[in-house]
Design an enzyme around this catalytic site. Structure first.
Site, short mmCIF file in Angstrom:
data_model
loop_
_atom_site.label_atom_id
_atom_site.label_comp_id
_atom_site.label_asym_id
_atom_site.label_seq_id
_atom_site.Cartn_x
_atom_site.Cartn_y
_atom_site.Cartn_z
N CYS A 13 2.96 51.95 -9.79
CA CYS A 13 2.79 50.52 -9.76
C CYS A 13 3.88 49.33 -9.66
O CYS A 13 3.26 47.82 -9.98
CB CYS A 13 2.25 50.47 -11.24
SG CYS A 13 3.81 50.80 -12.52
N ARG A 37 -0.88 45.27 -18.08
CA ARG A 37 0.41 45.11 -18.51
C ARG A 37 -0.18 44.17 -19.83
O ARG A 37 -1.88 43.62 -19.52
CB ARG A 37 0.51 44.13 -17.59
CG ARG A 37 1.27 44.41 -16.52
CD ARG A 37 2.17 43.66 -15.30
NE ARG A 37 2.80 44.03 -14.23
CZ ARG A 37 2.44 43.58 -13.23
NH1 ARG A 37 1.83 43.25 -12.80
NH2 ARG A 37 3.42 44.12 -12.36
N ARG A 59 15.60 39.80 -8.58
CA ARG A 59 13.90 40.16 -8.15
C ARG A 59 13.41 38.55 -7.69
O ARG A 59 12.49 38.06 -7.33
CB ARG A 59 12.80 41.13 -8.63
CG ARG A 59 12.44 40.36 -9.84
CD ARG A 59 11.92 41.48 -10.69
NE ARG A 59 10.17 41.30 -11.07
CZ ARG A 59 9.77 42.28 -11.62
NH1 ARG A 59 9.75 43.42 -12.25
NH2 ARG A 59 8.45 41.50 -12.17
N GLU A 70 11.93 52.95 -13.72
CA GLU A 70 12.21 50.98 -13.23
C GLU A 70 13.91 51.31 -13.30
O GLU A 70 13.99 50.46 -12.94
CB GLU A 70 11.19 50.25 -13.50
CG GLU A 70 11.29 50.07 -15.10
CD GLU A 70 10.09 49.05 -15.74
OE1 GLU A 70 10.13 47.95 -14.45
OE2 GLU A 70 10.49 48.44 -16.84
N ARG A 80 0.38 49.66 -20.88
CA ARG A 80 1.49 50.18 -20.88
C ARG A 80 1.89 48.78 -22.02
O ARG A 80 1.41 47.82 -21.93
CB ARG A 80 2.58 49.18 -19.87
CG ARG A 80 4.08 48.94 -20.21
CD ARG A 80 4.71 48.19 -18.32
NE ARG A 80 4.52 47.23 -17.88
CZ ARG A 80 4.80 46.28 -17.83
NH1 ARG A 80 5.22 46.63 -15.68
NH2 ARG A 80 4.52 44.89 -17.36
N ASN A 132 9.33 46.92 -8.68
CA ASN A 132 10.05 45.70 -8.84
C ASN A 132 10.96 45.60 -9.10
O ASN A 132 11.92 44.92 -9.20
CB ASN A 132 8.76 44.44 -9.13
CG ASN A 132 7.08 44.69 -8.51
OD1 ASN A 132 6.79 45.28 -7.54
ND2 ASN A 132 6.85 44.34 -9.75
N ASP A 133 11.14 46.72 -10.08
CA ASP A 133 11.82 46.62 -10.70
C ASP A 133 13.40 46.98 -10.36
O ASP A 133 14.62 47.15 -10.30
CB ASP A 133 12.30 46.83 -13.07
CG ASP A 133 11.88 45.48 -13.16
OD1 ASP A 133 12.75 44.17 -13.32
OD2 ASP A 133 10.96 45.77 -13.62
N HIS A 169 2.45 28.67 -9.73
CA HIS A 169 1.14 28.57 -9.67
C HIS A 169 0.35 28.12 -8.52
O HIS A 169 -0.53 28.91 -8.47
CB HIS A 169 0.54 27.36 -11.03
CG HIS A 169 -0.02 27.90 -12.01
ND1 HIS A 169 0.47 27.04 -13.50
CD2 HIS A 169 -0.03 29.40 -12.62
CE1 HIS A 169 0.05 27.94 -14.03
NE2 HIS A 169 -0.34 29.81 -13.94
C1 PEP Z 1 7.43 46.60 -12.21
O1 PEP Z 1 8.93 46.96 -11.87
O2 PEP Z 1 7.80 47.25 -10.77
C2 PEP Z 1 6.55 46.90 -12.73
C3 PEP Z 1 5.46 47.54 -12.49
O3 PEP Z 1 6.41 45.62 -13.69
P1 PEP Z 1 6.66 44.29 -13.47
O4 PEP Z 1 6.43 43.94 -12.49
O5 PEP Z 1 5.33 43.82 -14.99
O6 PEP Z 1 7.67 44.05 -14.24
MG MG Z 2 8.97 45.97 -14.55
#
Ligand code: PEP
Ligand code: MG
Length: 575
Positions: free
Chosen positions: A503, A296, A466, A432, A332, A455-456, A189
């Site tokens: 994204c 999300r 990650r 992803e 999503r 990200n994933d 946070h």
């Molecule tokens: C991602 O994995 O890049 C993504 C946008 O989803 P999240 O970060 O919600 O897993």
């Molecule tokens: Mg993801």
């Protein structure tokens, strides 16, 4: 010059003196108190006083931050009123005949340790919130004043072992140049608050930082995650210049954020937002988003004890869609599991939650509870809007077919019930999982669009968690391995006449924009505060220069080499 590396938690640069901030060390002794009633009264009074204090902190947070971030303190209030927590303290007082301080310490520590033990970064980070509440209660019971955030009198970079959310917000934000802590992560946070306040922050630093004396001049680079000591005057001046250029640039960008992002070739690039609730929607519009590339929906499922009903979801989606009118909104479906756990679903414990039953897998395992109510709500809310639906964590073709079938079934059910539904919804998937990226040619004909979740995709491609700070050096989406996958996904989608968005956090990274433009990405989706600068950078690019840049970048071996190439070739982008 000494450089200490940590986790880049909030972008920006700070140059100035250190202020060492220490939490008051509270000593809690176990005392035998046969008169339990007195201790129970003391505890009740402390809870009431703590609630009043939190109310004051909440009011300050609402002045300084967006509603979404200030809500952290609303959550504190709820935690403090949690009947289970209250009862567990009272039970300890009654059954063990102990003092209220000891009972509070025991119950809250038990709760915090339970959260910390979860295989889930979100809940781990919430342990800090429980400790924040515990500290508050204990200080009240022991009659000890809080560490004084008001003794900060000159603009400084705050260094601490850890900072509670309350400490973070109680500092006078005009005097805080930056935050640097030993503990914490990008999801804590404190990091969220620092980003909301627009203050650079670095977390996860070595404990060596605690030895730096108050008043020592340092440089904090929240974008790179570095604290610099003993910098030469030239380095310091370079950072000061970078900071003021950055500020000027941000102000210019903000003033033009509602205009289209036209490249130097005159092409309009679509820049949209990643949002997680209604407050995010408003933030997106203020920052010039042309729609939503990632809504999300986990927010509807978190911090509650039962699943949201179809009606509740319909209402929530409708409110968000209202904000965007006829602009595109990509919703999503729930991405629960992995780092987003829901205790009330009683999911089976998994050895590797990130490789487990998460996202669409979970929705397909529990269609009646998860997938159907959500798709029904989406179909109903989409009427009259450009709502698009997207499935997360797709690894195979059969999952897409099952999800699409569920959508067809829901539409038939709703029509049979005489409900009003959206006439047509674009259906897309997140890319992803590496298998989906590799098989993009086979998946593209089955969908209307792809949205790349870097990200994933990065963590799965490099097999590096990650959320693990020790692996931060590996989990860069600038890795040529990830860029090659992105290239394949875009090529294959375009071959099938489908559009591609991105994204993941990469889309909001200034250095990534020329690469993604050169790769012919169609839609750039990012956190709202990143939009104005991204649009401004895109306005300064020629597609052909970016294509050449990509050609070179894909020959490199490491993320660092790729970033350096962009810095070198396009110095204006990184400034
Ligand atoms: C991602 O994995 O890049 C993504 C946008 O989803 P999240 O970060 O919600 O897993
Ligand atoms: Mg993801």
């Amino acid at each position: 010059m000494i450089q200490l590396h940590g986790i880049a938690s909030a972008r920006g640069i700070a140059v100035g003196p250190v202020y060492q901030f220490q939490q008051v060390n509270l000593v809690v002794e176990r005392k035998s108190c046969p008169a339990s009633d007195l201790e129970l009264i003391r505890f009740d009074e402390a809870v009431q006083a703590a609630l009043n204090q939190i109310e004051a902190v909440f009011t300050k947070a609402k002045n300084d931050l967006a509603e979404e971030q200030a809500a952290i303190f609303e959550a504190h209030r709820m935690m403090l009123q949690d009947p289970e927590l209250i009862e567990s303290v009272k039970k300890t007082i009654r059954e063990q005949s102990v003092n209220a301080e000891f009972a509070v310490k025991q119950a809250t520590e038990h709760y915090a340790l339970m959260l910390e033990g979860m295989d889930n970064e979100y809940f781990k980070a919430r342990a800090m919130d429980v400790r924040d509440i515990a500290q508050r209660l204990l200080r009240l019971l022991l009659g000890v004043a809080a560490a004084d955030t008001s003794s900060l009198s000159t603009p400084s970079i705050i260094i601490a072992s850890d900072l509670s959310p309350s400490d973070t917000i109680l500092f006078d934000k005009h005097l805080v140049l930056g935050f640097c802590t030993v503990e914490g992560s990008e999801t804590s946070h404190t990091a969220i608050l620092a980003r909301g306040l627009g203050i650079p922050a670095v977390a996860g630093c070595t404990s060596e930082i605690l030895k730096i004396s108050t008043g020592t001049q340092v440089i904090l680079d929240g974008t790179q995650g570095i604290l610099i000591l003993d910098a030469a005057e030239t380095v310091k001046n370079e950072y000061i210049a970078r900071k003021s250029t950055l500020l000027q640039r941000l102000q210019n960008a903000k003033s033009r954020c509602h205009a289209a992002a036209l490249t130097l070739d005159g092409e309009a690039v679509e820049v949209v937002a990643n949002i997680g609730n209604l407050a995010g929607a408003q933030d997106a519009v203020e920052n010039g988003a042309e729609g939503v590339g990632l809504l999300r929906t986990e927010f509807l499922y978190m911090e509650r004890e039962t699943l949201p009903s179809e009606e509740e979801q319909f209402q929530a989606y409708s409110r968000i869609l209202e904000v965007f009118g006829d602009k595109p909104v990509v919703l999503r479906t729930s991405d629960i599991g992995g780092d987003k756990e829901l205790p009330y679903l009683n999911l089976q414990k998994e050895m590797n939650p990130f490789l487990g039953v998460r996202g669409l897998r979970l929705a397909l395992h529990q269609p009646a509870q998860l997938l159907y109510p959500q798709l029904r709500a989406v179909l109903r809310a989409g009427k009259g809007h450009d709502l698009r639906v997207m499935f997360p964590m797709v690894a195979s073709l059969s999952e897409i077919r099952q999800a699409r079938q569920a959508l067809v079934d829901c539409r038939s059910q709703l029509l049979a019930e005489g409900q009003i539904v959206a006439d047509h919804l674009q259906v897309g998937i997140m890319i992803e999982v590496p298998s989906a990226a590799i098989m993009a040619d086979r998946l593209a004909p089955e969908v209307d669009f792809f949205s790349i979740g870097t990200n994933d995709l990065t963590q799965y491609t490099l097999a590096a968690d990650r959320t693990n700070p020790q692996l931060a050096y590996l989990t860069s989406a600038f890795s040529p391995a990830v860029l090659r996958l992105i290239q394949n996904v875009i090529l294959q989608a375009h071959h099938s006449g489908k559009w591609v968005g991105l994204c993941g956090e990469l889309a909001g990274e200034p250095l990534a924009l020329p690469l993604l433009l050169g790769l012919h990405l169609d839609e750039f989706s990012m956190n709202p505060p990143a939009i104005p600068l991204a649009k401004e950078i895109l306005r300064g690019l020629h597609r052909s220069d970016c294509e050449k840049l990509v050609e070179e970048a894909l020959k490199f071996e490491s993320a660092e080499e790729v970033k350096n190439l962009v810095r070198e070739r396009m110095p204006g982008v990184a400034a």
